[in-house]
Design a protein around this motif. Structure first.
Motif, mmCIF file in Angstrom:
data_model
loop_
_atom_site.group_PDB
_atom_site.id
_atom_site.type_symbol
_atom_site.label_atom_id
_atom_site.label_comp_id
_atom_site.label_asym_id
_atom_site.label_seq_id
_atom_site.Cartn_x
_atom_site.Cartn_y
_atom_site.Cartn_z
ATOM 1 N N VAL A 99 -50.335 9.711 20.817
ATOM 2 C CA VAL A 99 -51.345 8.821 21.381
ATOM 3 C C VAL A 99 -52.468 9.684 21.940
ATOM 4 C CG1 VAL A 99 -49.688 6.999 21.906
ATOM 5 C CG2 VAL A 99 -50.232 8.704 23.650
ATOM 6 N N PRO A 100 -53.710 9.201 21.896
ATOM 7 C CA PRO A 100 -54.835 10.019 22.357
ATOM 8 C C PRO A 100 -54.872 10.166 23.875
ATOM 9 C CG PRO A 100 -55.593 7.827 21.811
ATOM 10 C CD PRO A 100 -54.155 7.882 21.395
ATOM 11 N N THR A 101 -55.493 11.244 24.318
ATOM 12 C CA THR A 101 -55.650 11.487 25.751
ATOM 13 C C THR A 101 -56.351 10.320 26.435
ATOM 14 O OG1 THR A 101 -55.761 13.868 25.359
ATOM 15 C CG2 THR A 101 -56.624 13.072 27.456
ATOM 16 N N ALA A 102 -57.273 9.695 25.714
ATOM 17 C CA ALA A 102 -58.063 8.593 26.274
ATOM 18 C C ALA A 102 -57.205 7.410 26.707
ATOM 19 C CB ALA A 102 -59.115 8.141 25.265
ATOM 20 N N ALA A 139 -48.719 -3.159 31.021
ATOM 21 C CA ALA A 139 -47.609 -3.228 30.065
ATOM 22 C C ALA A 139 -47.986 -2.494 28.787
ATOM 23 C CB ALA A 139 -47.252 -4.675 29.751
ATOM 24 N N LEU A 140 -47.139 -1.541 28.392
ATOM 25 C CA LEU A 140 -47.390 -0.756 27.186
ATOM 26 C C LEU A 140 -46.141 -0.765 26.318
ATOM 27 C CD1 LEU A 140 -49.145 1.166 25.495
ATOM 28 C CD2 LEU A 140 -48.286 3.050 26.915
ATOM 29 N N HIS A 141 -46.291 -1.248 25.085
ATOM 30 C CA HIS A 141 -45.192 -1.329 24.131
ATOM 31 C C HIS A 141 -45.518 -0.433 22.939
ATOM 32 C CE1 HIS A 141 -43.663 -5.190 25.964
ATOM 33 N NE2 HIS A 141 -44.912 -5.171 26.415
ATOM 34 N N VAL A 142 -44.735 0.646 22.771
ATOM 35 C CA VAL A 142 -44.976 1.597 21.684
ATOM 36 C C VAL A 142 -43.713 1.767 20.837
ATOM 37 C CG1 VAL A 142 -46.125 3.790 21.154
ATOM 38 C CG2 VAL A 142 -46.419 2.792 23.395
ATOM 39 N N ALA A 143 -42.779 0.859 20.952
ATOM 40 C CA ALA A 143 -41.489 0.988 20.272
ATOM 41 C C ALA A 143 -41.649 1.112 18.757
ATOM 42 C CB ALA A 143 -40.606 -0.215 20.591
ATOM 43 N N GLY A 144 -40.760 1.914 18.155
ATOM 44 C CA GLY A 144 -40.720 1.991 16.702
ATOM 45 C C GLY A 144 -41.823 2.806 16.069
ATOM 46 N N ASN A 145 -42.359 3.794 16.810
ATOM 47 C CA ASN A 145 -43.333 4.733 16.255
ATOM 48 C C ASN A 145 -42.714 6.136 16.249
ATOM 49 O OD1 ASN A 145 -46.224 3.478 15.855
ATOM 50 N ND2 ASN A 145 -45.376 2.523 17.705
ATOM 51 N N PRO A 146 -42.999 6.952 15.231
ATOM 52 C CA PRO A 146 -42.378 8.283 15.130
ATOM 53 C C PRO A 146 -43.055 9.334 16.011
ATOM 54 C CG PRO A 146 -43.813 7.925 13.251
ATOM 55 C CD PRO A 146 -43.825 6.639 14.044
ATOM 56 N N LEU A 147 -43.011 9.120 17.324
ATOM 57 C CA LEU A 147 -43.725 10.017 18.241
ATOM 58 C C LEU A 147 -43.083 11.401 18.337
ATOM 59 C CD1 LEU A 147 -44.508 7.611 21.235
ATOM 60 C CD2 LEU A 147 -46.038 8.311 19.381
ATOM 61 N N MET A 148 -41.758 11.447 18.350
ATOM 62 C CA MET A 148 -40.992 12.687 18.501
ATOM 63 C C MET A 148 -41.085 13.235 19.936
ATOM 64 S SD MET A 148 -39.727 13.058 15.433
ATOM 65 C CE MET A 148 -39.174 14.750 15.242
ATOM 66 N N ASP A 149 -42.303 13.461 20.422
ATOM 67 C CA ASP A 149 -42.502 14.001 21.770
ATOM 68 C C ASP A 149 -42.958 12.902 22.724
ATOM 69 O OD1 ASP A 149 -41.897 16.666 21.013
ATOM 70 O OD2 ASP A 149 -43.937 16.906 20.236
ATOM 71 N N TRP A 150 -42.691 13.145 24.024
ATOM 72 C CA TRP A 150 -43.140 12.202 25.029
ATOM 73 C C TRP A 150 -44.670 12.112 25.024
ATOM 74 C CZ3 TRP A 150 -40.654 8.904 28.344
ATOM 75 C CH2 TRP A 150 -41.464 8.302 29.317
ATOM 76 N N PRO A 151 -45.240 10.893 25.010
ATOM 77 C CA PRO A 151 -46.701 10.736 25.006
ATOM 78 C C PRO A 151 -47.292 10.989 26.393
ATOM 79 C CG PRO A 151 -45.643 8.587 25.030
ATOM 80 C CD PRO A 151 -44.537 9.601 24.917
ATOM 81 N N THR A 152 -47.715 12.209 26.633
ATOM 82 C CA THR A 152 -48.180 12.641 27.962
ATOM 83 C C THR A 152 -49.273 11.756 28.561
ATOM 84 O OG1 THR A 152 -47.594 14.923 27.393
ATOM 85 C CG2 THR A 152 -49.081 14.601 29.255
ATOM 86 N N PRO A 153 -50.260 11.270 27.785
ATOM 87 C CA PRO A 153 -51.310 10.432 28.388
ATOM 88 C C PRO A 153 -50.785 9.204 29.124
ATOM 89 C CG PRO A 153 -51.985 11.149 26.204
ATOM 90 C CD PRO A 153 -50.547 11.536 26.355
ATOM 91 N N VAL A 154 -49.599 8.734 28.748
ATOM 92 C CA VAL A 154 -49.013 7.567 29.404
ATOM 93 C C VAL A 154 -48.824 7.811 30.900
ATOM 94 C CG1 VAL A 154 -46.918 6.149 29.546
ATOM 95 C CG2 VAL A 154 -47.889 6.709 27.319
#
Length: 238
Positions: free
Chosen positions: A76-79, A88-103
Motif C-alpha cells: 500500500v502507498p505511503t499516502a 475502518a480498513l479492509h485489505v483481506a485477501g491481498n498478497p501483501l507478504m509484509d506488514w503495510p507500514t502506512p497503516v
C-alpha cells in the motif's frame, strides 16, 4: 470498466458519500474517484484485480471506510497514512507478504482486517493504533505476538489459522480485551499463561484445532475463573 461506466455511481456518490464498485473486473484504481475527494466517506473496490493504489489516495481526506479486499495488492502507498479520518480498513485477501507500514499512521482506525494477506510478522509499533476496537489477522503466517500488540485497547483480536504457539502473559494486563481467537494455531497448555485464565478480562478464548490436551487445559490454574467470565458473557448474549 471505462470512465463512462463510472459516471452513474459517481454521480450518486456525490449525493450519498458512498461509492461501491465491488466485483467490477477493475484492473486499475479508477482515478475518476478523486472528483469525490471532498465528500467520499465510504469506498468499496473489493473483489477486483487492482494491483496498486495511487499516491493520490491520500487526498480522500473525509474517507472513513475503505474496502479493498480480494484484489492483487502487493503493498500500500505511503499516502494511505494521510487518511486521517479513516476508521475502518479492509485489505483481506491481498498478497501483501509484509506488514503495510502506512497503516500505522492511520491513528483513528477502529476496525482493521488484514486476514489472508500472507503476513508473517506483526510490528511492535502496532501499539500506535490507540483507537482500534477490532483487529483481524486470521489466515496468515504469523508465529509470534509482539508486546506492542498487548498494549492495544482492542475488544476483539482474531488470529485464527496462523502458527502461534505462545500467548503473551501481557494480555492479562489488558483491560479492554474480551475476545481472543486463536483457533488452528500451535498453542499447547505450556503456551497459555495461567494469568490469562485467572485474572484477564478475556471472556472468550477460542482455541479449537490446537495441539493441546483439553483435559490438562481444564485442570490449569485459573480455568474456573475463566469459565465464570465465559458463562457470564453467554448469559448476557442469550
Amino acid at each position: 470498466m471505462g470512465g463512462n461506466n463510472l459516471s452513474v455511481p459517481i454521480d450518486h456518490a456525490k449525493k450519498t458519500g458512498v461509492l461501491s464498485l465491488q466485483n467490477k473486473k477493475l484492473d486499475k484504481f479508477p482515478e475518476d474517484i478523486f472528483v469525490l475527494r471532498r465528500n467520499l466517506r465510504t469506498l468499496d473496490v473489493s473483489g477486483n484485480r487492482i494491483e496498486e493504489l495511487p499516491d493520490d489516495i491520500g487526498v480522500l481526506q473525509v474517507l472513513r471506510t475503505l474496502k479493498i479486499d480480494d484484489n492483487k495488492l502487493g503493498e500500500v502507498p505511503t499516502a494511505l497514512g494521510n487518511l486521517g479520518k479513516l476508521e475502518a480498513l479492509h485489505v483481506a485477501g491481498n498478497p501483501l507478504m509484509d506488514w503495510p507500514t502506512p497503516v500505522l499512521k492511520c491513528g483513528n482506525l477502529k476496525h482493521l482486517d488484514l486476514s489472508r494477506c500472507r503476513i508473517s510478522e506483526i510490528p511492535g509499533s502496532i501499539s500506535s493504533l490507540k483507537k482500534l476496537d477490532y483487529l483481524c489477522l486470521s489466515h496468515n503466517r504469523i508465529e509470534s505476538i509482539p508486546e506492542g500488540m498487548c498494549e492495544l485497547k482492542v475488544v476483539e483480536i482474531d488470529l485464527n489459522n496462523n502458527n502461534i504457539a505462545v500467548i503473551p502473559a501481557e494480555f492479562s494486563k489488558n483491560e479492554s480485551l474480551r475476545v481472543l481467537r486463536l483457533d488452528y494455531n500451535a498453542v499447547t497448555c505450556a503456551g497459555i499463561p495461567p494469568t490469562i485464565l485467572s485474572s484477564s478480562t478475556i471472556s472468550t478464548l477460542s482455541l479449537d484445532g490446537n495441539p493441546m490436551d483439553v483435559r490438562k487445559f481444564r485442570e490449569m490454574d485459573g480455568y474456573d475463573q475463566y469459565m465464570e467470565r465465559y458463562a457470564a458473557t453467554k448469559r448476557k448474549c442469550d
